[in-house]
Scaffold this motif. Structure first.
Motif, PDB file in Angstrom:
ATOM      1  N   ILE A  17       0.846  -1.202   0.000  1.00 46.18           N
ATOM      2  CA  ILE A  17       0.000   0.000   0.000  1.00 46.18           C
ATOM      3  C   ILE A  17       0.877   1.247   0.000  1.00 46.18           C
ATOM      4  N   LEU A  18       1.909   1.261   0.818  1.00 48.53           N
ATOM      5  CA  LEU A  18       2.814   2.405   0.867  1.00 48.53           C
ATOM      6  C   LEU A  18       3.488   2.623  -0.481  1.00 48.53           C
ATOM      7  N   LEU A  19       3.923   1.552  -1.117  1.00 49.85           N
ATOM      8  CA  LEU A  19       4.560   1.648  -2.432  1.00 49.85           C
ATOM      9  C   LEU A  19       3.616   2.253  -3.472  1.00 49.85           C
ATOM     10  N   THR A  20       2.368   1.791  -3.484  1.00 47.63           N
ATOM     11  CA  THR A  20       1.425   2.305  -4.483  1.00 47.63           C
ATOM     12  C   THR A  20       1.101   3.777  -4.248  1.00 47.63           C
ATOM     13  N   TRP A  21       0.979   4.184  -2.988  1.00 44.67           N
ATOM     14  CA  TRP A  21       0.685   5.598  -2.720  1.00 44.67           C
ATOM     15  C   TRP A  21       1.886   6.485  -3.030  1.00 44.67           C
ATOM     16  N   ALA A  23       4.026   5.799  -5.416  1.00 44.47           N
ATOM     17  CA  ALA A  23       4.010   5.856  -6.882  1.00 44.47           C
ATOM     18  C   ALA A  23       2.945   6.820  -7.376  1.00 44.47           C
ATOM     19  N   ALA A  24       1.777   6.827  -6.743  1.00 46.22           N
ATOM     20  CA  ALA A  24       0.707   7.750  -7.142  1.00 46.22           C
ATOM     21  C   ALA A  24       1.117   9.198  -6.894  1.00 46.22           C
ATOM     22  N   ALA A  25       1.753   9.451  -5.753  1.00 47.52           N
ATOM     23  CA  ALA A  25       2.207  10.815  -5.451  1.00 47.52           C
ATOM     24  C   ALA A  25       3.342  11.227  -6.385  1.00 47.52           C
ATOM     25  N   ALA A  35      -3.464   2.776  -6.660  1.00 51.31           N
ATOM     26  CA  ALA A  35      -3.311   2.933  -5.211  1.00 51.31           C
ATOM     27  C   ALA A  35      -4.636   2.692  -4.489  1.00 51.31           C
ATOM     28  N   VAL A  36      -5.718   3.183  -5.055  1.00 49.12           N
ATOM     29  CA  VAL A  36      -7.038   2.986  -4.448  1.00 49.12           C
ATOM     30  C   VAL A  36      -7.406   1.502  -4.461  1.00 49.12           C
ATOM     31  N   ALA A  37      -7.176   0.829  -5.582  1.00 49.00           N
ATOM     32  CA  ALA A  37      -7.499  -0.601  -5.682  1.00 49.00           C
ATOM     33  C   ALA A  37      -6.676  -1.426  -4.701  1.00 49.00           C
ATOM     34  N   ASP A  46      -3.583  -5.793  -9.393  1.00 48.83           N
ATOM     35  CA  ASP A  46      -2.437  -5.833 -10.297  1.00 48.83           C
ATOM     36  C   ASP A  46      -2.869  -5.583 -11.748  1.00 48.83           C
ATOM     37  N   VAL A  47      -3.985  -6.162 -12.136  1.00 48.98           N
ATOM     38  CA  VAL A  47      -4.512  -5.960 -13.486  1.00 48.98           C
ATOM     39  C   VAL A  47      -4.946  -4.513 -13.665  1.00 48.98           C
ATOM     40  N   LEU A  48      -5.579  -3.954 -12.644  1.00 47.21           N
ATOM     41  CA  LEU A  48      -5.979  -2.549 -12.715  1.00 47.21           C
ATOM     42  C   LEU A  48      -4.759  -1.634 -12.797  1.00 47.21           C
ATOM     43  N   GLY A  49      -3.688  -1.989 -12.100  1.00 49.49           N
ATOM     44  CA  GLY A  49      -2.461  -1.207 -12.168  1.00 49.49           C
ATOM     45  C   GLY A  49      -1.854  -1.232 -13.553  1.00 49.49           C
TER      46      GLY A  49
END
Length: 84
Positions: A17-21, A23-25, A35-37, A46-49
């Motif tokens: 979760i920290l990694l995705t947020w 990356a989003a920032a 990040a939301v998914a 992963d597919v949504l990413g």
């Protein structure tokens, strides 16, 4: 005996979760749907990413992936408990 609905929600992992947020920032919100998914524990995060990475450059693609990330969890099946 009773039936229990089982959803497709995954267990959330803090590091992921920290990694995705981050990356989003770092991408100024481009990877926000991913990040939301991931935060919501979506089974197809992963597919949504990947879809966000490939189609997110179009406004329509980004919006479609964001809506899919925000949808409620689906029902994966039924669990029978309390036998015996």
């Amino acid at each position: 005996m009773y039936l229990e609905l089982v959803s497709d929600r995954r267990q959330r992992r803090r590091r992921r979760i920290l990694l995705t947020w981050l990356a989003a920032a770092g991408t100024c919100g481009y990877l926000l749907p991913w990040a939301v998914a991931t935060t919501r524990g979506k089974a197809g995060a992963d597919v949504l990413g990947l879809a966000n990475l490939v189609l997110g450059w179009t406004v329509v693609g980004w919006l479609v992936v964001f809506v899919l990330a925000c949808r409620r969890h689906g029902i994966a099946g039924l669990r029978v408990t309390g036998l015996g």
